[in-house]
Design a protein around this motif. Structure first.
Motif, mmCIF file in Angstrom:
data_model
loop_
_atom_site.group_PDB
_atom_site.id
_atom_site.type_symbol
_atom_site.label_atom_id
_atom_site.label_comp_id
_atom_site.label_asym_id
_atom_site.label_seq_id
_atom_site.Cartn_x
_atom_site.Cartn_y
_atom_site.Cartn_z
ATOM 1 N N UNK A 14 -7.392 -11.335 19.891
ATOM 2 C CA UNK A 14 -8.440 -10.532 20.558
ATOM 3 C C UNK A 14 -9.856 -10.775 20.093
ATOM 4 N N UNK A 15 -9.675 -11.426 18.930
ATOM 5 C CA UNK A 15 -11.268 -11.782 18.539
ATOM 6 C C UNK A 15 -11.508 -10.415 17.898
ATOM 7 N N UNK A 16 -10.997 -9.328 17.224
ATOM 8 C CA UNK A 16 -11.480 -8.156 16.904
ATOM 9 C C UNK A 16 -10.696 -7.972 15.519
ATOM 10 N N UNK A 17 -11.484 -6.943 15.045
ATOM 11 C CA UNK A 17 -10.968 -6.296 13.723
ATOM 12 C C UNK A 17 -10.781 -4.827 13.872
ATOM 13 N N UNK A 18 -9.729 -4.376 13.395
ATOM 14 C CA UNK A 18 -9.352 -2.944 13.533
ATOM 15 C C UNK A 18 -8.857 -2.328 12.209
ATOM 16 N N UNK A 19 -8.953 -0.916 12.335
ATOM 17 C CA UNK A 19 -8.461 -0.162 11.166
ATOM 18 C C UNK A 19 -7.274 0.827 11.770
ATOM 19 N N UNK A 20 -6.092 0.681 10.898
ATOM 20 C CA UNK A 20 -5.093 1.447 11.431
ATOM 21 C C UNK A 20 -4.545 2.319 10.266
ATOM 22 N N UNK A 21 -4.059 3.560 10.762
ATOM 23 C CA UNK A 21 -3.755 4.548 9.800
ATOM 24 C C UNK A 21 -2.486 4.198 9.046
ATOM 25 N N UNK A 22 -2.287 4.324 7.794
ATOM 26 C CA UNK A 22 -1.138 3.747 6.984
ATOM 27 C C UNK A 22 0.119 4.535 7.448
ATOM 28 N N UNK A 23 -0.221 5.937 7.504
ATOM 29 C CA UNK A 23 0.907 6.724 7.918
ATOM 30 C C UNK A 23 1.584 6.516 8.993
ATOM 31 N N UNK A 49 -7.429 3.206 0.833
ATOM 32 C CA UNK A 49 -7.690 4.421 1.272
ATOM 33 C C UNK A 49 -6.983 4.986 2.452
ATOM 34 N N UNK A 50 -5.646 4.770 2.547
ATOM 35 C CA UNK A 50 -4.835 5.044 3.673
ATOM 36 C C UNK A 50 -5.030 4.314 5.008
ATOM 37 N N UNK A 51 -5.821 3.342 4.789
ATOM 38 C CA UNK A 51 -6.009 2.801 6.157
ATOM 39 C C UNK A 51 -5.611 1.145 5.945
ATOM 40 N N UNK A 52 -5.126 0.556 7.154
ATOM 41 C CA UNK A 52 -4.723 -1.014 7.045
ATOM 42 C C UNK A 52 -5.673 -1.411 7.899
ATOM 43 N N UNK A 53 -6.536 -2.579 7.370
ATOM 44 C CA UNK A 53 -7.297 -3.330 8.080
ATOM 45 C C UNK A 53 -7.081 -4.724 8.615
ATOM 46 N N UNK A 54 -7.189 -5.013 9.795
ATOM 47 C CA UNK A 54 -6.372 -6.141 10.424
ATOM 48 C C UNK A 54 -7.306 -6.936 11.075
ATOM 49 N N UNK A 55 -7.174 -8.311 10.936
ATOM 50 C CA UNK A 55 -7.899 -9.211 11.799
ATOM 51 C C UNK A 55 -7.164 -9.817 12.725
ATOM 52 N N UNK A 56 -7.568 -9.687 14.122
ATOM 53 C CA UNK A 56 -6.592 -10.268 15.221
ATOM 54 C C UNK A 56 -7.342 -11.352 15.855
ATOM 55 N N UNK A 90 0.756 -1.298 0.055
ATOM 56 C CA UNK A 90 0.099 -0.061 0.014
ATOM 57 C C UNK A 90 0.943 1.141 0.100
ATOM 58 N N UNK A 91 0.694 2.183 0.940
ATOM 59 C CA UNK A 91 1.574 3.317 0.907
ATOM 60 C C UNK A 91 2.927 2.875 1.538
ATOM 61 N N UNK A 92 2.980 1.675 2.302
ATOM 62 C CA UNK A 92 4.262 1.135 2.677
ATOM 63 C C UNK A 92 4.163 -0.427 2.257
ATOM 64 N N UNK A 93 5.066 -1.188 2.668
ATOM 65 C CA UNK A 93 4.955 -2.700 2.430
ATOM 66 C C UNK A 93 4.898 -3.161 3.847
ATOM 67 N N UNK A 94 3.690 -4.046 4.018
ATOM 68 C CA UNK A 94 3.236 -4.692 5.265
ATOM 69 C C UNK A 94 3.765 -6.152 5.382
ATOM 70 N N UNK A 95 4.116 -6.266 6.367
ATOM 71 C CA UNK A 95 4.666 -7.963 6.623
ATOM 72 C C UNK A 95 4.243 -8.441 7.975
ATOM 73 N N UNK A 96 3.567 -9.439 8.234
ATOM 74 C CA UNK A 96 3.117 -9.979 9.389
ATOM 75 C C UNK A 96 4.257 -11.062 9.888
ATOM 76 N N UNK A 97 4.743 -10.843 10.929
ATOM 77 C CA UNK A 97 5.575 -12.074 11.440
ATOM 78 C C UNK A 97 4.719 -13.081 12.066
ATOM 79 N N UNK A 98 5.213 -14.328 12.183
ATOM 80 C CA UNK A 98 4.822 -15.410 13.034
ATOM 81 C C UNK A 98 4.286 -15.172 14.364
#
Length: 223
Positions: free
Chosen positions: A127-136, A117-124, A75-83
């Motif tokens: 915590x059993x939750x979904x959140x939106x995080x600002x890319x910036x 649209x400048x946001x990262x959407x994450x399934x966690x 996206x705006x950056x490259x996002x990598x999720x670790x184990x």
């Protein structure tokens, strides 16, 4: 494409353009027109490398991400999720780590974030939750807990990668079924928990497909 011992670039005529060789397993790949982003990983750790899409030359690499087996997201950056559940935002131009976001999800190959649209959407799943995080800067904008049933007593322990439409964030949530959240505020639009959903979602135009223990299920998007 990934292969034994590295990457290969092949044009539409099946001609080999370049090869990148390494001594690690390439566990994830994404690309833009100019850059290929590849994750090299093993049990001792992992790194993201940026290669020139035309020549295969390494532009930069970073070794801070640790072990990971999920595809990078661009996206705006490259996002990598670790184990371990850490999400790294990495500068597309030089590989610098710009910010990190901690989740409770382990072995997150099925919960890669979605970006738009400048946001990262994450399934966690932790915590059993979904959140939106600002890319910036990684700031959390909203977070919504997904419960197993209407009693709202216990969060779900299963969440797959989000899928975006213009207005909604769709998530398959195991026994909690299919959940639609508003992209702007995370409010629950609707939830269909008639069947357990056991796969990430696939979308074609206004139709959403999901796997259940008894077969394929089809939903119509409400956008």
């Amino acid at each position: 494409m990934t292969g034994s011992g590295g990457l290969q670039a092949i044009d539409s005529g099946a001609e080999l353009l370049w090869t990148y060789s390494n001594d690690r397993l390439v566990t994830g790949i994404a690309s833009t027109e100019k850059t290929v982003y590849a994750i090299e990983s093993n049990a001792q750790g992992g790194q993201l490398i940026g290669l020139d899409a035309e020549t295969g030359d390494v532009r930069w690499q970073t070794d801070r991400i640790g072990e990971t087996y999920a595809d990078p997201v661009v996206g705006r950056h490259v996002y990598v999720t670790s184990a371990r559940g850490d999400i790294f935002a990495i500068d597309r131009n030089d590989g610098d780590v710009l910010w990190t976001h901690q989740t409770g999800t382990r072995d997150s190959r099925f919960t890669v974030p979605a970006v738009g649209d400048g946001e990262l959407f994450i399934s966690d799943e932790g915590s059993g939750s979904v959140r939106a995080v600002r890319e910036l800067n990684g700031e959390t904008l909203w977070e919504t807990t997904i419960y197993r049933d209407s009693s709202r007593q216990k969060p779900t322990g299963t969440l797959f990668a989000p899928t975006l439409t213009e207005e909604n964030v769709f998530v398959s949530a195991g026994p909690a079924g299919l959940v639609a959240l508003g992209r702007d505020n995370g409010q629950r639009r609707y939830q269909n928990a008639e069947k357990t959903v056991v796969s990430p979602l696939a979308m074609s135009q206004e139709t959403i497909y999901a796997a259940t223990p008894s077969g394929l299920m089809l939903f119509e998007s409400s956008d």
